[in-house]
Design an enzyme around this catalytic site. Structure first.
Site, PDB file in Angstrom:
ATOM      1  N   SER A   1       8.467  -4.438 -37.000  1.00 28.29           N
ATOM      2  CA  SER A   1       7.787  -3.316 -38.048  1.00 28.29           C
ATOM      3  C   SER A   1       6.746  -2.507 -37.542  1.00 28.29           C
ATOM      4  O   SER A   1       5.797  -3.020 -36.899  1.00 28.29           O
ATOM      5  CB  SER A   1       7.433  -3.965 -39.295  1.00 28.29           C
ATOM      6  OG  SER A   1       6.391  -4.896 -39.237  1.00 28.29           O
TER       7      SER A   1
ATOM      8  N   HIS B   1       7.089   5.311 -40.128  1.00 34.40           N
ATOM      9  CA  HIS B   1       7.408   4.079 -40.297  1.00 34.40           C
ATOM     10  C   HIS B   1       8.597   3.561 -39.930  1.00 34.40           C
ATOM     11  O   HIS B   1       9.725   4.270 -40.099  1.00 34.40           O
ATOM     12  CB  HIS B   1       7.182   3.739 -41.711  1.00 34.40           C
ATOM     13  CG  HIS B   1       7.801   2.413 -42.233  1.00 34.40           C
ATOM     14  ND1 HIS B   1       9.167   2.365 -42.937  1.00 34.40           N
ATOM     15  CD2 HIS B   1       7.635   1.125 -42.213  1.00 34.40           C
ATOM     16  CE1 HIS B   1       9.481   1.131 -43.164  1.00 34.40           C
ATOM     17  NE2 HIS B   1       8.381   0.308 -42.932  1.00 34.40           N
TER      18      HIS B   1
ATOM     19  N   ASN C   1      11.212  -0.273 -39.348  1.00 33.31           N
ATOM     20  CA  ASN C   1      11.498  -1.690 -39.524  1.00 33.31           C
ATOM     21  C   ASN C   1      12.986  -1.863 -39.191  1.00 33.31           C
ATOM     22  O   ASN C   1      13.718  -1.228 -39.669  1.00 33.31           O
ATOM     23  CB  ASN C   1      11.079  -2.023 -41.299  1.00 33.31           C
ATOM     24  CG  ASN C   1      11.577  -3.507 -41.350  1.00 33.31           C
ATOM     25  OD1 ASN C   1      12.478  -3.844 -41.712  1.00 33.31           O
ATOM     26  ND2 ASN C   1      10.351  -4.343 -41.186  1.00 33.31           N
TER      27      ASN C   1
ATOM     28  N   ARG D   1      15.318  -5.736 -39.103  1.00 40.50           N
ATOM     29  CA  ARG D   1      15.155  -7.087 -39.486  1.00 40.50           C
ATOM     30  C   ARG D   1      16.530  -7.768 -39.454  1.00 40.50           C
ATOM     31  O   ARG D   1      17.545  -7.086 -39.832  1.00 40.50           O
ATOM     32  CB  ARG D   1      14.367  -7.105 -40.707  1.00 40.50           C
ATOM     33  CG  ARG D   1      15.097  -6.359 -41.822  1.00 40.50           C
ATOM     34  CD  ARG D   1      14.013  -6.419 -43.273  1.00 40.50           C
ATOM     35  NE  ARG D   1      14.588  -5.724 -44.065  1.00 40.50           N
ATOM     36  CZ  ARG D   1      14.604  -4.391 -44.364  1.00 40.50           C
ATOM     37  NH1 ARG D   1      14.106  -3.665 -43.388  1.00 40.50           N
ATOM     38  NH2 ARG D   1      15.438  -3.985 -45.327  1.00 40.50           N
TER      39      ARG D   1
ATOM     40  N   GLY E   1       3.659 -16.019 -49.584  1.00 34.28           N
ATOM     41  CA  GLY E   1       2.573 -16.646 -48.674  1.00 34.28           C
ATOM     42  C   GLY E   1       2.698 -16.101 -47.443  1.00 34.28           C
ATOM     43  O   GLY E   1       2.133 -16.818 -46.280  1.00 34.28           O
ATOM     44  N   GLY E   2       2.863 -14.976 -46.948  1.00 32.60           N
ATOM     45  CA  GLY E   2       2.882 -14.131 -45.733  1.00 32.60           C
ATOM     46  C   GLY E   2       1.745 -14.096 -45.028  1.00 32.60           C
ATOM     47  O   GLY E   2       0.791 -14.208 -45.763  1.00 32.60           O
TER      48      GLY E   2
ATOM     49  N   ILE F   1      -1.154 -12.171 -44.334  1.00 37.88           N
ATOM     50  CA  ILE F   1      -1.981 -11.088 -44.970  1.00 37.88           C
ATOM     51  C   ILE F   1      -2.355  -9.802 -44.222  1.00 37.88           C
ATOM     52  O   ILE F   1      -1.912  -8.825 -44.371  1.00 37.88           O
ATOM     53  CB  ILE F   1      -3.215 -11.344 -45.872  1.00 37.88           C
ATOM     54  CG1 ILE F   1      -2.640 -12.591 -46.976  1.00 37.88           C
ATOM     55  CG2 ILE F   1      -3.721 -10.346 -46.575  1.00 37.88           C
ATOM     56  CD1 ILE F   1      -1.876 -11.990 -47.844  1.00 37.88           C
TER      57      ILE F   1
END
Length: 300
Positions: free
Chosen positions: A90, A104, A106, A108, A255-256, A258
């Site tokens: 990303s 931008h 990304n 995946r 919970g990635g 930050i």
């Protein structure tokens, strides 16, 4: 048969390719690399470039994480299975100059231990000031890559980007769009290997289309008023990423990491109360251009 290790390796190489190309374009600063590990499995390489000639803040992230499907992930994605693998690259580039665009990208890949998999990604551009000829050039390059894989990809993915990169509470698009796709499999008429090749081609396209925007005029003159407008548009970018972007919200809820998730935010941004642009100004023309379904290729 295409293995996940091959996908991970090719995404790593794309990160290297993009970083090298952006360093050459900027001509001053280099990327700082932060390697990190995820306790549950996997990790990544976060690379950030700051205070360059062109780029004020830019990030190119690679990650490959795996492990058990958490309750939160299952609720978010509705998955069947117990273990997952997710990998991708990303990018967000915030330039100094108000007449250079934010861009931008990304790409995946996601797979489950059940054998289910999909690809997603895209590229979109957010000019602080819309230049329709530069937007046309950008969309033509995207269409050229899409057409190599499927005749319907460009129009389908352009509409997807128009709908996705939209700020409902402002009733405006984030920028001039681009292409966006999600959960593509061989059922979409393209083999798994071709879907990976498509993602890699988009990754290698990124520095080319960004360089095209910058090299049109590397040093346009600007005023303090232009900087204020740039920061206001950056504020809109922040709003979208924190309020509307599914990837950002998913990362925060599951919970990635930050620092990697919030890498997309600019160094400085502003919010002015009830801002009204001057009549017939470049700012007003840009606001009028922030709408869906603009045919940049035919109408400019």
């Amino acid at each position: 048969m295409l293995e996940s290790n091959e996908i991970i390796d090719r995404f790593k190489k794309v990160q290297d390719y993009i970083c090298n190309a952006l360093e050459q374009l900027d001509g001053k600063s280099k990327f700082h690399e932060d390697n990190w590990n995820r306790e549950e499995g996997g990790g990544g390489r976060t690379r950030v470039l700051t205070d360059g000639n062109i780029i004020e803040k830019g990030g190119v992230n690679f990650s490959a994480v795996h492990g058990p499907v958490s309750t939160v992930m299952n609720k978010q994605l509705g998955l069947d299975g117990n273990e997952f693998l997710a990998t991708g690259v990303s990018i967000v580039i915030h330039p100094h100059n108000p007449f250079h665009p934010i861009m931008h990208m990304n790409v995946r890949y996601f797979e489950m231990d059940t054998g289910e998999y999909w690809f997603g990604g895209g590229i979109d551009m957010t000019p602080h000031y819309i230049d329709f000829q530069l937007a046309k050039r950008f969309h033509l390059d995207l269409k050229k890559v899409c057409d190599q894989y499927h005749p319907d990809f460009y129009l389908k993915f352009k509409k997807w980007a128009d709908d996705y990169f939209f700020i409902p509470h402002r009733n405006e698009t984030r920028g001039v769009g681009g292409i966006f796709y999600d959960k593509l499999t061989e059922k979409d008429g393209v083999s798994k290997t071709q879907l990976l090749d498509f993602a890699i081609d988009l990754g290698e396209l990124f520095p080319k289309v960004y360089a095209d925007q910058i090299n049109e005029n590397r040093t346009p003159e600007f005023s303090n008023e232009n900087i204020e407008w740039r920061n206001l548009r950056r504020g809109r970018y922040v709003e979208f990423n924190l309020v509307n972007d599914r990837g950002t919200k998913f990362g925060l809820k599951t919970g990635g990491r930050i620092e990697s998730i919030l890498m997309s935010l600019p160094k400085d941004a502003s919010w002015f109360y009830d801002f009204k642009p001057k009549k017939d100004s470049l700012e007003e023309k840009t606001l009028h251009g922030l709408r869906k379904e603009v045919d940049y290729i035919r109408n400019t």
